[in-house]
Design a protein around this motif. Structure first.
Motif, PDB file in Angstrom:
ATOM      1  N   ILE A  29       0.859  -1.186   0.000  1.00 36.64           N
ATOM      2  CA  ILE A  29       0.000   0.000   0.000  1.00 36.64           C
ATOM      3  C   ILE A  29       0.894   1.235   0.000  1.00 36.64           C
ATOM      4  N   PRO A  30       0.765   2.108  -0.988  1.00 38.13           N
ATOM      5  CA  PRO A  30       1.601   3.313  -0.989  1.00 38.13           C
ATOM      6  C   PRO A  30       1.280   4.196   0.210  1.00 38.13           C
ATOM      7  N   THR A  72       2.894   5.121  -9.752  1.00 39.66           N
ATOM      8  CA  THR A  72       3.478   3.826  -9.410  1.00 39.66           C
ATOM      9  C   THR A  72       4.635   3.559 -10.371  1.00 39.66           C
ATOM     10  N   SER A  73       5.692   2.952  -9.872  1.00 38.92           N
ATOM     11  CA  SER A  73       6.839   2.617 -10.737  1.00 38.92           C
ATOM     12  C   SER A  73       6.610   1.280 -11.415  1.00 38.92           C
ATOM     13  N   ALA A 115       3.774   5.693 -13.816  1.00 39.78           N
ATOM     14  CA  ALA A 115       2.459   6.037 -14.357  1.00 39.78           C
ATOM     15  C   ALA A 115       1.471   6.165 -13.203  1.00 39.78           C
ATOM     16  N   ALA A 116       0.571   7.079 -13.360  1.00 39.25           N
ATOM     17  CA  ALA A 116      -0.428   7.324 -12.321  1.00 39.25           C
ATOM     18  C   ALA A 116      -1.818   7.294 -12.935  1.00 39.25           C
ATOM     19  N   HIS A 117      -2.817   7.218 -12.078  1.00 39.68           N
ATOM     20  CA  HIS A 117      -4.193   7.400 -12.508  1.00 39.68           C
ATOM     21  C   HIS A 117      -4.258   8.643 -13.397  1.00 39.68           C
ATOM     22  N   PRO A 118      -4.954   8.655 -14.525  1.00 41.66           N
ATOM     23  CA  PRO A 118      -5.940   7.680 -15.003  1.00 41.66           C
ATOM     24  C   PRO A 118      -5.387   6.573 -15.898  1.00 41.66           C
TER      25      PRO A 118
END
Lengths: 183, 419
Positions: free
Chosen positions: B136-137, B215-216, B228-231
Motif C-alpha cells: 500500500i503506498p 506507481t513505478s 504512471a499514475a491514474h488515469p
C-alpha cells in the motif's frame, strides 16, 4: 431454452437457475479445470461463479448471452482460486499406454509433461486465454470479449503463452533427437 | 518425437484431456447457497471484479469490535459517513459517526486507519489476497515522510460496486498534506482490499493533495522503467511482451468506469514495443531497421501510413523521434502474424487493426480502425536486448490530444537501464 430459464431465474426462480446450472456446469468445470489444472480448485471456482451469477443475474441485459457472461465470471473466479490457494499439487490421472515418442500428432507422456510444465509457468491470465482459444476454439477477438480484456492484451497473452507452450515441445523434440542420435 | 509433428495440434490435444464433469455435490451446494442468497437489484451494468473466495468472519468481527472501541474513545480514524453523493467532511467527529449510515466494515476501516495513524500494525487489516507487489503506498507517512495525525473515511456507495463489494475513500492528514486512498471490502473478504489500478474507477487509488500518486513499473527484464499514475492502468510488468496502458475515459457522455463488463472497450491506449515490427510474414523476426531514424524514414516513405515527418525531441532527458501516423478507417492493412493467424505481439500497427482478420502465410489482413498514433522512437543504449523502443499512443482524433497529454509524464519518466 437458456433464455427462458435465465428470464425465470432473473425473477428469483431458484429451480430455474438450478436447471440452468446443470446445463452449463460441465462446460464450466471443463474450462476451470483446464485453467487451474486442479479438480478441487476448479470445483470451487465453478461453485463461486454460479453463486455469483445468481446474485448478479439481474444485471445481465441479454439472456442469450448468459453463457459468455458466466464464463467471464468463471474466469475471474479461477483467478481468485489460483491466487488464494497456492497448492499446485500435481493431479493424479490415468494416462493411456502409448509410445514415448509419438510419430504423429498424438499426445505422448513426454508431450503432456512438457506442456504441463510450460502451462504451470504461465500466469493464470495467460492460461485462461489459451483455454478459451485452444479448448473452446474461440477466435482471439471473442476470447478478449469473453474474458473482458482489450484485444491487444488478449493477443499479447496468447502470443506469449503459445510461444512458451510450443517452445516446450520443441525443446523436448530437440532432446529426443539428440538422445536418439546418441543411442 | 519427430520434428514434423504439429505443435498446435498437440496443444489442442493437450487441452482436450481433463475433467469434463461437475460433480453432483457441487450443484447441490450451489442450490443450497442460492436458496439463502438474495439477488442484487439491477442498478446498472456491472464490471467484473477480481473475486475473493475468502471467509474470515472472526477477523472482521474482531476488527469491528476494535473499531467500535476506537469510536468510543475518540482515537484516530472516524467515519465521516456520508452516503452516495454526499460531500466529504474534512472534520471528523464522534457525532458525525453516530448519525451517519454505517456499513458492516466501519469497524474494520476504523481499526485500519487507527493503526496507520499509530504507525504500526495496519497490515493485519488487509485482505489476505491483497498481495500487491508494492504494498500500500504511503501506508504510514506522506511522500515527504510526515507521519499521519488523523484520518477519516467515507463510503462511496454512489458507485455501482458489484458482487457486494463496498468501497471506501479514506483520508489521512499530516499537517497540510492530505492523502486519499480507495479500499474495497466484500462479504467474503478477510480484510480491506487495495488495488493498484483502483479497479479502473474515476477515483485514483492513491492521491496526495489531489494529485494521483504514480506507481513505478519495470519492463523488459529491468531494461526499462517508468512511472504512471491514474488515469492510466498498466498491464502487469514483465508479464507480456508488449506492455500496455489503458486510459480511463472521462467526459459527461462516458458511463462511469465502475460500470460493467464493457468498461475496457474503447479505451485509449499506450504501448511500449521493443524492436517493433511493421509487417511481413511471420513473427519473431529481427528489428525492422537498424536504428530509430531508419525506422522513422521507412514509415514516412510508406504512403499508406499517413506518417508525418519525424521530429527530433528530448523527452525525460532522452533523445527520441516523434511522428504521427493515421491510416483511414476501413483501409485494408497487412501485418505480420504467427502460424495461428494472430498478430505478432510486437507489431507496430496491431493497435490500429480491427474487424475480422484474414490470414495467409504469416500475413494477417484486416481493416484499420482509423485511430491516430503518436509514435516515439528511442535508440536504446547499447548493452540491452533491444535496439529500438517504440512508445505508441493510440486514440481516435477526438480524444487524441487528451491521450497524448496524459501520456507525456509517463514517457518523460522512461529510463533505460543497462545491466
Amino acid at each position: 431454452v437458456h433464455a427462458t430459464l435465465v428470464d425465470q431465474a432473473r425473477r428469483g426462480d431458484a429451480e430455474a437457475f438450478d436447471s440452468l446450472a446443470r446445463m452449463v456446469g460441465d462446460r464450466c468445470m471443463a474450462i476451470a479445470f483446464r485453467i487451474l489444472r486442479d479438480a478441487d480448485l476448479a470445483e470451487d471456482a465453478v461453485q463461486t461463479a454460479l453463486i455469483t451469477a445468481w446474485r448478479e443475474l439481474r444485471s445481465l441485459r441479454n439472456a442469450d448471452l448468459f453463457e459468455p457472461w458466466l464464463h467471464r465470471i468463471l474466469t475471474h473466479a479461477c483467478y481468485a482460486e489460483a491466487r488464494h490457494r497456492t497448492r499446485w499439487a500435481a493431479g493424479i490421472r490415468v494416462i493411456p499406454a502409448e509410445s514415448v515418442h509419438g510419430l504423429d500428432n498424438t499426445l505422448t507422456v513426454d508431450d503432456r509433461d512438457q506442456l504441463d510444465r510450460a502451462l504451470r509457468r504461465l500466469t493464470i491470465e495467460q492460461r485462461a486465454v489459451l483455454v478459451f482459444h485452444y479448448y473452446l476454439g474461440l477466435p482471439i477477438s471473442e476470447v478478449a470479449d469473453r474474458i473482458g480484456i482489450p484485444l491487444g492484451t488478449a493477443k499479447s497473452r496468447l502470443h506469449h503463452a503459445s510461444r512458451a507452450m510450443r517452445a516446450s515441445l520443441e525443446a523436448d523434440a530437440r532432446t529426443s533427437t539428440t538422445q536418439e542420435r546418441m543411442a | 518425437m519427430t520434428a514434423s509433428r504439429d505443435p498446435d495440434r498437440l496443444i489442442h490435444a493437450y487441452f482436450e484431456e481433463g475433467v469434463n464433469e461437475l460433480p453432483d455435490p457441487v450443484y447441490d451446494a450451489v442450490r443450497a447457497r442460492i436458496e439463502q442468497t438474495r439477488q442484487r437489484a439491477d442498478l446498472g451494468p456491472w464490471r467484473t471484479p477480481t473475486m475473493r473466495n475468502l471467509s474470515n468472519p472472526l477477523k472482521i468481527a474482531l476488527a469491528a469490535a476494535a473499531g467500535a472501541l476506537v469510536v468510543i474513545v475518540g482515537l484516530g480514524a472516524l467515519h465521516t459517513g456520508p452516503g452516495p453523493g454526499a460531500s466529504p467532511s474534512a472534520t471528523a467527529s464522534a457525532s458525525a459517526s453516530a448519525s451517519a449510515p454505517s456499513s458492516a466494515f466501519d469497524g474494520l476501516v476504523n481499526a485500519f486507519l487507527t493503526a496507520r495513524v499509530a504507525g504500526d500494525g495496519a497490515e493485519q487489516y488487509l485482505d489476505a489476497g491483497n498481495t500487491t507487489a508494492d504494498g500500500i503506498p504511503l501506508l504510514y507517512a506522506t511522500t515527504s515522510g510526515a507521519r499521519y495525525e488523523r484520518a477519516e473515511f467515507e463510503q462511496v456507495l454512489g458507485k455501482a460496486w458489484p458482487y457486494g463489494w463496498t468501497a471506501f475513500k479514506v483520508r489521512l492528514f499530516a499537517g497540510d498534506t492530505v492523502v486519499e486512498q480507495l479500499f474495497f471490502a466484500g462479504p467474503d473478504s478477510s480484510g480491506l482490499n487495495y488495488q493498484v489500478d483502483g479497479f479502473g474507477t474515476e477515483i485514483p487509488p492513491t492521491s496526495e493533495n489531489g494529485q494521483p500518486v504514480a506507481t513505478s513499473f519495470v519492463y523488459f527484464g529491468g531494461s526499462v522503467t517508468f512511472k504512471a499514475a491514474h488515469p492510466w492502468i498498466l498491464s502487469a510488468p514483465n508479464t507480456y511482451p508488449t506492455p500496455e496502458g489503458r486510459l480511463i475515459p472521462e467526459g459527461p457522455d462516458v458511463p462511469p468506469t465502475t460500470d460493467g463488463g464493457q468498461r475496457h472497450e474503447g479505451w485509449d491506449r499506450l504501448y511500449l514495443i521493443a524492436d517493433p515490427e511493421l509487417g511481413g510474414a511471420g513473427c519473431g523476426r529481427g528489428p525492422l531497421s537498424g536504428d530509430a531514424a531508419a525506422l522513422a524514414q521507412s514509415l514516412r516513405s510508406n504512403p499508406d501510413l499517413g506518417a508525418t515527418a519525424p521530429l527530433a525531441v528530448t523527452v525525460g532527458g532522452q533523445q527520441a523521434l516523434v511522428m504521427d501516423l493515421v491510416i483511414p478507417a476501413g483501409t485494408s492493412i497487412s501485418v505480420a502474424a504467427n502460424e495461428g493467424g494472430d498478430l505478432c505481439a510486437d507489431g507496430l500497427l496491431n493497435a490500429v487493426t480491427g474487424g475480422s482478420m484474414a490470414y495467409a502465410s504469416g500475413i494477417a489482413t484486416s481493416q484499420a480502425t482509423g485511430e491516430k498514433i503518436r509514435l516515439y522512437l528511442f535508440d536504446v543504449p547499447a548493452g540491452l536486448s533491444m535496439r529500438i523502443m517504440a512508445v505508441v499512443v493510440v486514440a481516435p482524433e477526438a480524444r487524441f490530444q487528451r491521450a497524448v497529454d496524459e501520456a507525456a509524464p509517463v514517457i518523460d519518466s522512461i529510463e533505460f537501464h543497462v545491466p
